[in-house]
Design an enzyme around this catalytic site. Sequence first.
Site, PDB file in Angstrom:
ATOM      1  N   VAL A  14      -0.172  14.449   2.075  1.00 57.73           N
ATOM      2  CA  VAL A  14       1.106  14.382   1.354  1.00 57.73           C
ATOM      3  C   VAL A  14       0.879  13.957  -0.099  1.00 57.73           C
ATOM      4  O   VAL A  14      -0.103  13.281  -0.409  1.00 57.73           O
ATOM      5  CB  VAL A  14       2.105  13.402   2.028  1.00 57.73           C
ATOM      6  CG1 VAL A  14       2.593  13.934   3.354  1.00 57.73           C
ATOM      7  CG2 VAL A  14       1.495  12.015   2.205  1.00 57.73           C
ATOM      8  N   GLU A  29       0.843  -1.196   0.000  1.00 57.67           N
ATOM      9  CA  GLU A  29       0.000   0.000   0.000  1.00 57.67           C
ATOM     10  C   GLU A  29       0.878   1.246   0.000  1.00 57.67           C
ATOM     11  O   GLU A  29       2.002   1.220   0.493  1.00 57.67           O
ATOM     12  CB  GLU A  29      -0.876   0.022   1.273  1.00 57.67           C
ATOM     13  CG  GLU A  29      -2.305  -0.433   1.047  1.00 57.67           C
ATOM     14  CD  GLU A  29      -3.160   0.555   0.264  1.00 57.67           C
ATOM     15  OE1 GLU A  29      -2.627   1.393  -0.483  1.00 57.67           O
ATOM     16  OE2 GLU A  29      -4.386   0.466   0.389  1.00 57.67           O
ATOM     17  N   ASP A  30       0.322   2.335  -0.510  1.00 58.40           N
ATOM     18  CA  ASP A  30       1.053   3.600  -0.451  1.00 58.40           C
ATOM     19  C   ASP A  30       0.917   4.226   0.934  1.00 58.40           C
ATOM     20  O   ASP A  30       1.895   4.656   1.531  1.00 58.40           O
ATOM     21  CB  ASP A  30       0.577   4.571  -1.546  1.00 58.40           C
ATOM     22  CG  ASP A  30      -0.941   4.775  -1.559  1.00 58.40           C
ATOM     23  OD1 ASP A  30      -1.668   4.069  -0.818  1.00 58.40           O
ATOM     24  OD2 ASP A  30      -1.409   5.642  -2.320  1.00 58.40           O
ATOM     25  N   ASP A  60      -4.269   5.495   6.118  1.00 55.20           N
ATOM     26  CA  ASP A  60      -4.739   6.732   6.750  1.00 55.20           C
ATOM     27  C   ASP A  60      -5.693   6.333   7.890  1.00 55.20           C
ATOM     28  O   ASP A  60      -5.254   6.022   8.992  1.00 55.20           O
ATOM     29  CB  ASP A  60      -5.411   7.571   5.657  1.00 55.20           C
ATOM     30  CG  ASP A  60      -5.864   8.938   6.113  1.00 55.20           C
ATOM     31  OD1 ASP A  60      -5.391   9.392   7.160  1.00 55.20           O
ATOM     32  OD2 ASP A  60      -6.691   9.566   5.438  1.00 55.20           O
ATOM     33  N   LYS A 113      -0.357   7.098   8.882  1.00 59.22           N
ATOM     34  CA  LYS A 113      -0.674   8.253   9.732  1.00 59.22           C
ATOM     35  C   LYS A 113      -1.310   7.708  11.009  1.00 59.22           C
ATOM     36  O   LYS A 113      -2.544   7.551  11.066  1.00 59.22           O
ATOM     37  CB  LYS A 113      -1.665   9.179   9.019  1.00 59.22           C
ATOM     38  CG  LYS A 113      -1.113   9.862   7.771  1.00 59.22           C
ATOM     39  CD  LYS A 113      -2.212  10.703   7.130  1.00 59.22           C
ATOM     40  CE  LYS A 113      -1.709  11.444   5.913  1.00 59.22           C
ATOM     41  NZ  LYS A 113      -2.812  12.021   5.115  1.00 59.22           N
TER      42      LYS A 113
HETATM   43  P1  IMP Z   1      -7.781   4.949   4.382  1.00 56.59           P
HETATM   44  O1  IMP Z   1      -8.830   4.021   3.838  1.00 56.59           O
HETATM   45  O2  IMP Z   1      -8.379   6.063   5.179  1.00 56.59           O
HETATM   46  O3  IMP Z   1      -6.666   4.242   5.127  1.00 56.59           O
HETATM   47  O4  IMP Z   1      -7.177   5.698   3.141  1.00 56.59           O
HETATM   48  C1  IMP Z   1      -6.310   5.120   2.272  1.00 56.59           C
HETATM   49  C2  IMP Z   1      -6.302   5.847   0.946  1.00 56.59           C
HETATM   50  O5  IMP Z   1      -6.578   7.253   1.062  1.00 56.59           O
HETATM   51  C3  IMP Z   1      -4.911   5.769   0.365  1.00 56.59           C
HETATM   52  O6  IMP Z   1      -4.728   4.573  -0.369  1.00 56.59           O
HETATM   53  C4  IMP Z   1      -4.842   7.023  -0.472  1.00 56.59           C
HETATM   54  O7  IMP Z   1      -5.369   6.789  -1.760  1.00 56.59           O
HETATM   55  C5  IMP Z   1      -5.711   8.018   0.245  1.00 56.59           C
HETATM   56  N1  IMP Z   1      -4.926   8.948   1.089  1.00 56.59           N
HETATM   57  C6  IMP Z   1      -4.967   9.042   2.427  1.00 56.59           C
HETATM   58  N2  IMP Z   1      -4.134   9.997   2.876  1.00 56.59           N
HETATM   59  C7  IMP Z   1      -3.528  10.503   1.789  1.00 56.59           C
HETATM   60  C8  IMP Z   1      -2.523  11.535   1.600  1.00 56.59           C
HETATM   61  O8  IMP Z   1      -2.021  12.177   2.531  1.00 56.59           O
HETATM   62  N3  IMP Z   1      -2.158  11.776   0.320  1.00 56.59           N
HETATM   63  C9  IMP Z   1      -2.681  11.095  -0.757  1.00 56.59           C
HETATM   64  N4  IMP Z   1      -3.617  10.142  -0.625  1.00 56.59           N
HETATM   65  C10 IMP Z   1      -4.029   9.845   0.646  1.00 56.59           C
END
Ligand code: IMP
Length: 175
Positions: free
Chosen positions: A153, A99-100, A103, A131
Site C-alpha cells: 500500500v 508507526e505507519d 509488516d 498486515k
Molecule cells: P517490517 O519490519 O517488516 O514490519 O516493515 C516495516 C517497514 O516496511 C515499514 O515501516 C515500511 O517502511 C515498510 N513497509 C512494509 N509494508 C509496506 C507497504 O505496504 N507499503 C509501504 N511500506 C511498507
Amino acid sequence: MQVLDLTFTDYLSAKTIADRVAILGAQINEDFGDKNPLFLCILNGSFMFASDLYKHISTPSEISFVKLASYKGTTSTGTVVNMIGLDKDLFNRHVVIIEDIVDTGKTLFEFLPTIDHQQPASISICTLLQKPEALKHDVAVKYVGFAIPNKFVIGYGLDYNGYGRNLPEIYQVVK
Ligand code: IMP
C-alpha cells in the site's frame, strides 16, 4: 493510479482514515490519563499519521521524532537498530511508538531493545496499519488502525520507492 511501474487502486479514503485516527486518539487519551506519555514518531512513514493522531491527544504529553538506522552487529547480536534524533530521556516515561505499518514486525522487534535499554515505565506500539498475515516476529501491538491484507500500500505517508507519501488516501497495489 500509476506510481512508477506499479498500478494502485483506492483502498482507504481520507474520511475512513480520519475517523479511525480519532478513535485511536480517544483510546490513548483514556488509557494514559495523567501519565504524561512520550510519543515517538518513527520517520519517515509515520509523519502524516503522527501529525493527525497527535491533534486528538488531549492529555499532557510530548512528542519526539526519530529515524531508525540498522546495521549488522559484529557478534551474535544480529541486526542492531539505532535511533537517530532522540531529544528526550526515556527513563521512567510511558513511551508510545507511532508507526505507519507493521509488516513482518522485524523493524520493531530489532528496535525495541534499544528503547527498553533506557528503562521506560512502559512501551506501547500504535500503528496505523498492520498486515497480520505477514507477521514473523513476536511484537505486541496495542493500537492498530487497520488490519489489512498482505498487499503493498501507499499514501498517507507510506511510499513506493520514495513516491506516494503525499497522497491523502491509502491505495493498494493491483495484482
Ligand atoms: P517490517 O519490519 O517488516 O514490519 O516493515 C516495516 C517497514 O516496511 C515499514 O515501516 C515500511 O517502511 C515498510 N513497509 C512494509 N509494508 C509496506 C507497504 O505496504 N507499503 C509501504 N511500506 C511498507
